[in-house]
Every structure is written in structure tokens, then in C-alpha cells.
Scaffold this active site. Sequence first.
Site, PDB file in Angstrom:
ATOM      1  CG  HIS A   1      -5.416   3.730   0.536  1.00  0.00           C
ATOM      2  ND1 HIS A   1      -4.924   2.253   0.519  1.00  0.00           N
ATOM      3  CD2 HIS A   1      -6.783   3.644  -0.017  1.00  0.00           C
ATOM      4  CE1 HIS A   1      -5.621   1.605  -0.404  1.00  0.00           C
ATOM      5  NE2 HIS A   1      -6.838   2.436  -0.825  1.00  0.00           N
TER       6      HIS A   1
ATOM      7  CG  ASP B   1      -2.371   0.514   1.083  1.00  0.00           C
ATOM      8  OD1 ASP B   1      -2.523   1.680   0.718  1.00  0.00           O
ATOM      9  OD2 ASP B   1      -3.232  -0.190   0.878  1.00  0.00           O
TER      10      ASP B   1
ATOM     11  CB  SER C   1      -9.310   0.406  -1.183  1.00  0.00           C
ATOM     12  OG  SER C   1      -8.415   0.599  -2.123  1.00  0.00           O
TER      13      SER C   1
END
Length: 548
Positions: free
Chosen positions: A304, A82, A473
Site C-alpha cells: 500500500h 502508511d 488511498s
Amino acid sequence: MHFSFPSRLRLLGLSVLFPVLASAQTTPPASAAPAPVAPTSPQWYLLDAQQDGGVMGVSVTRAYRELLQGKASTPVLVAVIDAGIDTAHADLRRVLWRNPREVAGNGLDDDKNGYVDDVYGWNFLGGADGRNINEEALEETRLLARLQPLYQGKTRTSVPAAKRAEYDLYLKVKKSYEAKVKENTEQLQQFAQAYAENKQGAEGLKQALGVERLDTATLRNPPTQNPELRQVTTGLYQTLIQTGFASLDDVLVEMQRGLQETKDQQQYGLNLKFNPRSIVGDRPDDLKQRDYGNRDAAGPDPMHGTHVAGIIGADRENNAGILGVAPNVQIMSVRAIPDGDERDKDVANAIRYAVDNGAQIINMSFGKYYSPQRPAVEEAIRYADTKGVLLIHSAGNENNNLDNTTQYPSPNFLNGQRIPNMITVGASSRLNDESLAADFSNYGKVQVDVFAPGNQIYSTLPGSKYGNLSGTSMAAPVVAGIAATLKSYFPQLTAAQLKRIILASAQPVHTKVRQPGSTKLVDFAELSRTGGIVNLYRAVQLAQQPAQ
């Protein structure tokens, strides 16, 4: 593109929130429709459809309560490829992987794995001097920047036969790039206008009601008897409940983020002259090169990756924050995904790093539509398979039918064979109605394996904070968490068995839903191979059966 985030403003569908304010003076008040039932837990995805009012969670809480309580678990290592993870987060600190063979900060490669001071993982987007890439160009942009000087103004017949395939790629990329520039330009204008109008409308409503915050409690019982204002507040309340936001102020924050993302795409993602790779200092076209990057497992913007990590395995024993899906997990940070499109070389190396350092499951919440070095990625995926590692990949957020459009990493190898150790995941929403398939989610009866909750998912954010994000995601780490839970309680299960159990135990759903990106109603079961949503309770039941 880049992470599997949807465009936040398209996701919200809130650009028309406040035209109702303008019409309130002439429209008679409507009777208030009954509000949808909201789950009591912000982590709705852990709930059970049968026991929790029809909320379409994956039965995590029920599985622990009824099937796993008192049973022994073993540690499972999950790698998160990521943008980085906040290693200081209070709900993640205890569950983060720490390389046991590496001495922190001594500037040496103690374990001789080729990476100096890789305590929490590795960063393939960093330079030896400590600098990091944050923004990157889209793959279409990089390809066009390389091919345009070679083929601009030429015809196919004027190009040597050996170069015609590359010329065709140039034309395809050019068309795709120009379409994205057009879309970005239009969206920027629309989003800016929508944000301005909604901000102005919110301020006007706050003044009219005499309140400082437009949250669901205020909107449900507004301090006014004015029928027009009550009509407006009822409509806004229902919209917030349906989209999972606590307040209109939160919506505006999301809209502002979405507007900034659109600006960033123009400035970086679609900028033919933007190339930050010199920061890394590697040889970008040397696919055999492994020795680059730095030890910064967080990077400049770990939002994220931090959110993804929390979904998988936020501390279940600290009586604080949230609960991760998996109970006895270590999470390794492998930074390879910028704000823009990831490079195939970095993805391949990230997979190899994770596998070589003991990961049993790898979460891959990213994707793109061009893969110029696809063979390198597939070679790494095959390598992971030889080591028994299961990969969980997000399907993407462009509401595309992946049976017609390829997103990478593809569920199939170049030779057409299905990748045996990868699960491709679409995103579902909390209610079993027309909105069950998240509007942004990619889908595909052949190419998408299964769906999992991915709309308004509450998890960890940098700075020991928490909040909702949406995207496939978020759906992928729900599945990675389920895989880790199964591996933890049934350590004998192989990657192939884990995949089979997760897909076979998915809860089939035949609700008529809006096909993502359209108003067309389709059977939810037609959107993926399994036709269902992952379910930990059913997966544990299946894993408990003697013959696997």
C-alpha cells in the site's frame, strides 16, 4: 478501516460476469455496442480532459509541458504515513528521503532525535527486537474487548452516572461490531461463490476459444465466429475497459485478494481475543510516550505505501517505470498503519516525527470510524499547523456521506473548527459519465473538500513491479503530489496558501453521476465542498498570479 482500500470485490462489481455464459445458449446475440475509448497511457490520471479525449485526469502532463518546462524547482519533503515503503524499488530509490544526520546501521541515535538508525524514516509498529505488527484488530473490536467485561448484561440505570457515557459508547460499539460480523460472514460466502463461479467460467471460455489468456485484445477480436461466444466476449471486453483491467486473469487475481482480505478481517480485525500490541513493547495508553518502534521503514507488507509513494513522486528522470506527480521530491516513510485499524497514539507520533524531521507535506491514506484518543491526534495536527505542514487525508471507501457519519481523522476539530491545514479527498474515476464518482468513495458536501482520481490507479508495487490499485488511498497522494509540485516551484507558498490554491483551482464538474453506493443520480458538484476534481494545470496558473 485500516488503509483506505475499498473492498476489492465490491469495487469490481464482477460477481455477475459469468451468469451471461450460462444464458448464452438461449439468448440471441446482441449487436456489439461501441467500446469506450481507453487512454493510451496506463497513468490516465496524469492526462487532461480537454486534450486527451475526455479522460478525467488532473492535467499533470499538460502542466509540465505548457507551464513548468524550463523552470527551476526546489526539493520538497513529503512524509507518507502508511504501512511502509519498498526502499529498494527501482522507481523510488532515488527519491526516498535519507536522514542526512544518521549513520546507517551503527546502532546509535546519531542525530539525537530519539530514534536509532532512522535512515529512511521510522516504524511505530515494530519492536526493539525487529519484529513487526502486520495485522491488527478494528477499533470497534478493541473497544468492545475493553468495554464488554465492564458493561455486558447491565442496564443504563444500574451504571453510575459518571460511567453512563462510556456505557453508551459500549452499546454503540457493540451494535457496530455485530453489524460488521454479520456483513463479513455474508461477504465471505458471497465472495467465495463469486470467485469460484468466475474462475470456472473463465476456464470454460478459455477452452471454448482455445486461448491461454483472456485479455482485452483477445476479447475484442475473439478467435471464433460463434455468435453466442462473441456476445459473451463483447460483454466481458466492455466490462474490462470500464473497470480498467487488462485481462480477466487480472480480475481473478484481484478477486482472490479481496477474498483473502475478507478472511483476514474475520481472523484478525473482528477477533476480540486478537491483540498483537505486545510485539511493540510500548505502553499503549501512554500518549506522551514517543520512544518505541524500530527502523524498519518497509515492514512485512509495503504494498500500500509503495503504491502511494509512487503516485506522489516516482522517479521522473530515470526514463523507466512510471512518472510521479511531483518532480523534485523526497519521500519519508513513517510506518504506523497496520492491516486493521491504526491506533491514535501511533498516528499522533507519526505526524510529530514527520514534522520534526522536516516534512512539508504529509500523506495520510487511512481512516476509521472510532477514535478513542482523538485529542492526541488533534494536538499533533495543531502542532503540524504551527510548523506550516499540510496534511492530505483520504475520505474513506465505505460510500458513506461524511456529513452524516464521522470518519477519523475528522476534517473538524472537536470544538467544531475546520482544520486549516488538512485536505480531505474523495475518489473519482476516469470517464466523465455516471461512473465519475468512484462507487466506493465516501463523499460529503461539507466534509469532503475535493475529489481526485482513485479508481484503477497505476503505480509502483513491491519488488520493482507496477500495478493498479483503487481507493481514496490513491486519490490522496494525487493531491499530495500536486501540493508538492506547487511547493517545489513556488517555495514561498504556505500550507494555508497551498490548500487554498488546490481547492480554488479544482475543476468543477456538473455531470449527473451515481451517488456512491446507490443508483441515485446526483450532480457530481454536490459530493464535495469544491464540487470538483483537482487540477495541476489550473493550480499552477493560480499560483503564478502575483497576489496570494
